[in-house]
Enzyme design. Structure first.
Site, PDB file in Angstrom:
ATOM      1  N   THR A 190      15.510  65.131 -35.571  1.00 38.04           N
ATOM      2  CA  THR A 190      14.570  66.163 -35.269  1.00 38.04           C
ATOM      3  C   THR A 190      14.256  66.688 -36.619  1.00 38.04           C
ATOM      4  O   THR A 190      15.001  66.881 -37.496  1.00 38.04           O
ATOM      5  CB  THR A 190      14.612  66.935 -34.294  1.00 38.04           C
ATOM      6  OG1 THR A 190      15.639  67.928 -34.749  1.00 38.04           O
ATOM      7  CG2 THR A 190      15.044  66.291 -32.992  1.00 38.04           C
ATOM      8  N   LYS A 446       4.112  88.338 -28.603  1.00 39.37           N
ATOM      9  CA  LYS A 446       4.437  89.117 -27.153  1.00 39.37           C
ATOM     10  C   LYS A 446       3.844  90.592 -27.718  1.00 39.37           C
ATOM     11  O   LYS A 446       4.562  91.298 -28.096  1.00 39.37           O
ATOM     12  CB  LYS A 446       5.850  89.171 -26.884  1.00 39.37           C
ATOM     13  CG  LYS A 446       6.388  87.765 -26.446  1.00 39.37           C
ATOM     14  CD  LYS A 446       7.842  87.660 -26.294  1.00 39.37           C
ATOM     15  CE  LYS A 446       8.165  86.178 -26.354  1.00 39.37           C
ATOM     16  NZ  LYS A 446       8.785  85.700 -27.609  1.00 39.37           N
TER      17      LYS A 446
END
Ligand code: AMP
Length: 551
Positions: A190, A446
């Site tokens: 990855t 957030k």
């Protein structure tokens, strides 16, 4: 009761033998940057792959499930390696040539690659690494590029071979072994932005089943009448499965080799007239800018698979106007990669199709999906409940490569207790099964206990006529915890100021989500596979390297 059906292993060998015979006249065309590209039929590629397997076994002693690495562009020799290596029972290990040097060294050592196939044009990348690659004994070079520095660096420790010479006098038959379909066929690490890279090991069976899915009409659905321009690198999740899928159905491939800039891509499309193409959004952004400045005929390319990152709807609209339909696909190295494709359901008008086209799409039968809430609870598919996407299926990773002779590893943040892959992607699924990703779990903003989607802000910004690219990241905020910082790349001659950009967003995005921090950047930093690299932007911000205006 047992079935009465034959149990024939699903192998890459089977795909090779099928492609080189039944579709022997289909072609792989490799761009050379010269007046004529290099053209090879599937029959020739199959024969050369057979001779490569013989050369690897008899010449270089490759045995068993040894890994054989490639450091190559998309070209016909790389396709030959794609089939020769797994079919002889070895494991194709594609190296991402855009990774930082230390990660490449780490990966080659971790996989214990002994034989490495490289393109001559990539020798400037390989040569400085060679002294740090103790497992590598043989380097096989193909294509143009000065060999001098390699011969010098190789010394006596590493043997250097010319690809064409190595395969030249080998037999055109090979005693392909009977392989277990669950055996390793290929591996890819990855491009992970945190921690060490993680190796995903594909099986013959997973590649076979994934290829069938790629070929289904609801996925890419190509036939031998098509030519696919495979821009997505062969080192990035097996070029999304295209080399395997095309050998199943005889789809011709157009390979750009190292000519990945917008101008040669535009020329390739105009001259070779592919009917399909596959690449990440940044490639399509670049090509759009190129053909806007220097018009080219892209009309042959009716369908494009765009994935690897969210496709801005404005980009889709722009290509619609050129007669090129972008179809988004979501996937990961861990998912082979086909996870979803955004084909709208039947019977809709173009206008009704639009809300479906801008989703990540729906799951094929081979991919089971669920959304996990913050406490691990499974959320409903109501189009509103946002959670982390978890998937499982026959071409989805269930673990990572643990190293030679070591057990596979299953980190708890990547796999659920009951074995599903935790994707790290956050989104919603509609009642009819269409996935909309709102963020990476680590990129979501957030703010005051609520989530703001950085992707929604980026898409809205990139719909502004003077914005070339936009990336939004979370930055710390005393009052709200986090707030969005919008970084924008303006088109040449743009006059828009921050207030007008914010005003432009106001109609489309809830007011409390609008960024107050803005900065213009020259270019959005990209990862090794061309995705926005948001950790670099966060670092620029933290280090005070951005000229931030607060509205
Ligand atoms: P990689 O393993 O490098 O291919 O990266 C996989 C990640 O790319 C996914 O987990 C997503 O975060 C992102 N990605 C891939 N396709 C899409 C898409 N169509 N829309 C949004 N994000 C995507």
């Amino acid at each position: 009761m047992l079935s009465t059906m034959q149990d024939v292993p699903l192998t890459v060998t089977r795909i090779l033998l099928h492609g080189m015979t039944i579709h022997g006249s289909s072609q792989v065309t490799t761009w050379t940057g010269e007046s004529e590209p290099r053209r090879r039929s599937f029959a020739e590629i199959g024969e050369r792959a057979t001779r490569l397997a013989a050369a690897l076994r008899d010449g270089l002693g490759v045995t068993g499930d040894e890994r054989v690495a490639t450091l190559m562009w998309n070209n016909s020799e790389h396709v030959e390696a794609y089939f020769a290596i797994p079919s002889m029972g070895a494991v194709l290990h594609t190296l991402n040539l855009r990774l930082p040097a230390e990660q490449l060294v780490w990966i080659v050592k971790h996989a214990a690659d002994r034989v490495l196939l490289v393109n001559g044009s990539l020798l400037p990348l390989l040569v400085p690494l060679l002294p740090h690659l103790p497992t590598v004994e043989h380097v096989v070079v193909s294509g143009v590029g000065d060999r001098g520095p390699l011969d010098e660096a190789a010394g006596t420790a590493v043997q250097v071979h010319e690809y064409e010479e190595l395969i030249a006098d080998r037999p055109a038959v090979f005693d392909w072994p009977e392989l277990d379909e669950r055996a390793a066929a290929a591996m890819c690490y990855t491009s992970g932005t945190t921690g060490d890279p993680k190796g995903v090991v594909y099986s013959h069976r997973s590649i076979y089943l994934h290829s069938m899915q790629v070929n289904m009409a609801e996925s890419m659905g190509l036939t031998d009448k098509d030519t696919s321009l495979v821009v997505v690198p062969q080192f990035h999740v097996n070029a999304w499965g295209l080399p395997h899928a095309t050998f199943m159905t005889g789809v011709n491939m157009l390979m750009p080799d190292r000519f990945l800039q917008a101008a040669p891509l535009a020329e390739m499309i105009e001259r070779e007239r592919p009917t399909h193409a596959a690449a990440v959004p940044t490639i399509w952004q670049g090509l759009l800018a190129e053909v806007t400045a220097h018009p080219r005929d892209l009309s042959s390319m009716a369908r494009v698979t765009i994935g690897g990152a969210a496709c801005p709807p404005a980009l889709m609209e722009a290509y619609d106007k050129l007669g090129v339909r972008l179809c988004a696909a979501w996937g990961m190295t861990e998912t082979s990669p086909l996870g979803t494709m955004s084909n709208p359901p039947a019977g809709l008008t173009a206008e009704e199709e639009w809300p479906y086209r801008v989703t990540q799409g729906r799951f094929p039968a081979g991919v089971e999906a669920r959304l996990a809430g913050p406490a691990g609870d499974i959320l409903p598919w109501d189009g509103e409940s946002a959670g982390e996407l978890e998937v499982r299926g026959p071409w989805i990773a269930g673990a990572y490569f643990g190293g030679v002779d070591a057990e596979p590893v299953r980190p708890a943040d990547k796999f659920s207790d009951d074995g599903w892959l935790r994707t790290g992607d956050v989104g919603v699924v509609s009642p009819d099964g269409y996935l909309t990703l709102t963020d990476r779990a680590k990129d979501v903003i957030k703010s005051g206990g609520e989530w703001i989607s950085s992707v929604a802000l980026e898409n809205a910004l990139m719909a502004h006529p003077e914005v070339a690219e936009a990336a939004v990241v979370a930055v710390p905020d005393d009052r709200w915890g986090e707030r969005p910082l919008a970084t924008v790349v303006l088109k040449e001659g743009a006059t828009a100021d921050y207030a007008s950009l914010r005003e432009f967003l106001a109609g489309k995005i809830a007011k409390w989500q609008l960024p107050e921090r803005w900065a213009v950047v020259e270019a959005v930093p990209k990862t090794s596979v061309g995705k926005f690299d948001k950790k670099v932007i966060r670092r620029w911000y933290a280090d005070g390297e951005l000229d931030v205006t607060e509205l």
